[in-house]
Motif scaffolding. Structure first.
Motif, PDB file in Angstrom:
ATOM      1  N   PRO A  99      -0.695   5.196  -0.671  1.00 48.83           N
ATOM      2  CA  PRO A  99      -1.772   6.022  -1.202  1.00 48.83           C
ATOM      3  C   PRO A  99      -1.342   7.081  -2.219  1.00 48.83           C
ATOM      4  O   PRO A  99      -2.133   7.465  -3.062  1.00 48.83           O
ATOM      5  CB  PRO A  99      -2.370   6.674   0.047  1.00 48.83           C
ATOM      6  N   ARG A 150       0.832  -1.210   0.000  1.00 47.59           N
ATOM      7  CA  ARG A 150       0.000   0.000   0.000  1.00 47.59           C
ATOM      8  C   ARG A 150       0.859   1.249   0.000  1.00 47.59           C
ATOM      9  O   ARG A 150       1.858   1.333   0.698  1.00 47.59           O
ATOM     10  CB  ARG A 150      -0.915   0.029   1.220  1.00 47.59           C
ATOM     11  N   ASN A 157      -4.110  -0.517  -2.381  1.00 43.85           N
ATOM     12  CA  ASN A 157      -4.912   0.543  -1.763  1.00 43.85           C
ATOM     13  C   ASN A 157      -6.400   0.225  -1.890  1.00 43.85           C
ATOM     14  O   ASN A 157      -7.165   0.377  -0.932  1.00 43.85           O
ATOM     15  CB  ASN A 157      -4.623   1.895  -2.427  1.00 43.85           C
ATOM     16  N   ASN A 158      -6.818  -0.217  -3.080  1.00 50.23           N
ATOM     17  CA  ASN A 158      -8.232  -0.526  -3.312  1.00 50.23           C
ATOM     18  C   ASN A 158      -8.667  -1.797  -2.594  1.00 50.23           C
ATOM     19  O   ASN A 158      -9.774  -1.853  -2.044  1.00 50.23           O
ATOM     20  CB  ASN A 158      -8.507  -0.628  -4.813  1.00 50.23           C
ATOM     21  N   SER A 190       1.019   6.682  -4.516  1.00 51.61           N
ATOM     22  CA  SER A 190       1.742   6.056  -5.616  1.00 51.61           C
ATOM     23  C   SER A 190       0.849   5.802  -6.822  1.00 51.61           C
ATOM     24  O   SER A 190      -0.336   5.523  -6.695  1.00 51.61           O
ATOM     25  CB  SER A 190       2.336   4.729  -5.148  1.00 51.61           C
ATOM     26  N   TYR A 191       1.471   5.888  -8.000  1.00 54.37           N
ATOM     27  CA  TYR A 191       0.791   5.516  -9.238  1.00 54.37           C
ATOM     28  C   TYR A 191       1.163   4.107  -9.682  1.00 54.37           C
ATOM     29  O   TYR A 191       0.726   3.646 -10.723  1.00 54.37           O
ATOM     30  CB  TYR A 191       1.114   6.518 -10.357  1.00 54.37           C
ATOM     31  N   ASP A 192       1.998   3.427  -8.881  1.00 54.01           N
ATOM     32  CA  ASP A 192       2.378   2.052  -9.193  1.00 54.01           C
ATOM     33  C   ASP A 192       1.118   1.180  -9.198  1.00 54.01           C
ATOM     34  O   ASP A 192       0.319   1.236  -8.251  1.00 54.01           O
ATOM     35  CB  ASP A 192       3.366   1.535  -8.141  1.00 54.01           C
ATOM     36  N   PRO A 193       0.905   0.373 -10.250  1.00 57.84           N
ATOM     37  CA  PRO A 193      -0.323  -0.427 -10.337  1.00 57.84           C
ATOM     38  C   PRO A 193      -0.535  -1.377  -9.165  1.00 57.84           C
ATOM     39  O   PRO A 193      -1.665  -1.547  -8.704  1.00 57.84           O
ATOM     40  CB  PRO A 193      -0.159  -1.201 -11.645  1.00 57.84           C
ATOM     41  N   TYR A 235     -12.118  -2.546  -9.422  1.00 60.76           N
ATOM     42  CA  TYR A 235     -11.023  -1.598  -9.184  1.00 60.76           C
ATOM     43  C   TYR A 235      -9.683  -2.065  -9.750  1.00 60.76           C
ATOM     44  O   TYR A 235      -8.696  -1.338  -9.668  1.00 60.76           O
ATOM     45  CB  TYR A 235     -10.878  -1.300  -7.687  1.00 60.76           C
ATOM     46  N   GLN A 285      -1.690   0.678  -6.200  1.00 61.77           N
ATOM     47  CA  GLN A 285      -3.092   1.071  -6.365  1.00 61.77           C
ATOM     48  C   GLN A 285      -4.025  -0.116  -6.107  1.00 61.77           C
ATOM     49  O   GLN A 285      -5.074   0.042  -5.482  1.00 61.77           O
ATOM     50  CB  GLN A 285      -3.322   1.659  -7.755  1.00 61.77           C
TER      51      GLN A 285
END
Length: 73
Positions: free
Chosen positions: A16, A14, A27-28, A18-21, A55, A24
């Motif tokens: 929040p 996790r 996080n979801n 970051s744009y790392d897939p 997501y 993400q």
């Protein structure tokens, strides 16, 4: 020693901001109350994600995270 669940591993990813897939995805998944949190089974988690997780834009992200999980255990 008992193998940690995939969810427990995923929570270490996790981030929040970051744009790392994978971050993400983590996080979801954190907010997904139905996620199979105790599972260590690829097929069970994959089926759940395919049927319930809007997501995750592509299952390749799960596959990449799963490989990191296997490397970590």
């Amino acid at each position: 020693m008992e193998q940690p669940s995939f969810f427990r591993f995923l929570m270490t990813k996790r981030n929040p901001g970051s744009y790392d897939p994978i971050a993400q995805f983590a996080n979801n998944a954190f907010f997904d109350m139905s996620f199979p949190k105790q599972s260590t089974n690829f097929d069970e988690i994959s089926k759940y994600l395919e049927e319930n997780a809007d997501y995750i834009p592509t299952m390749t992200i799960f596959d990449d995270a799963w490989h990191e999980y296997l490397d970590a255990i």
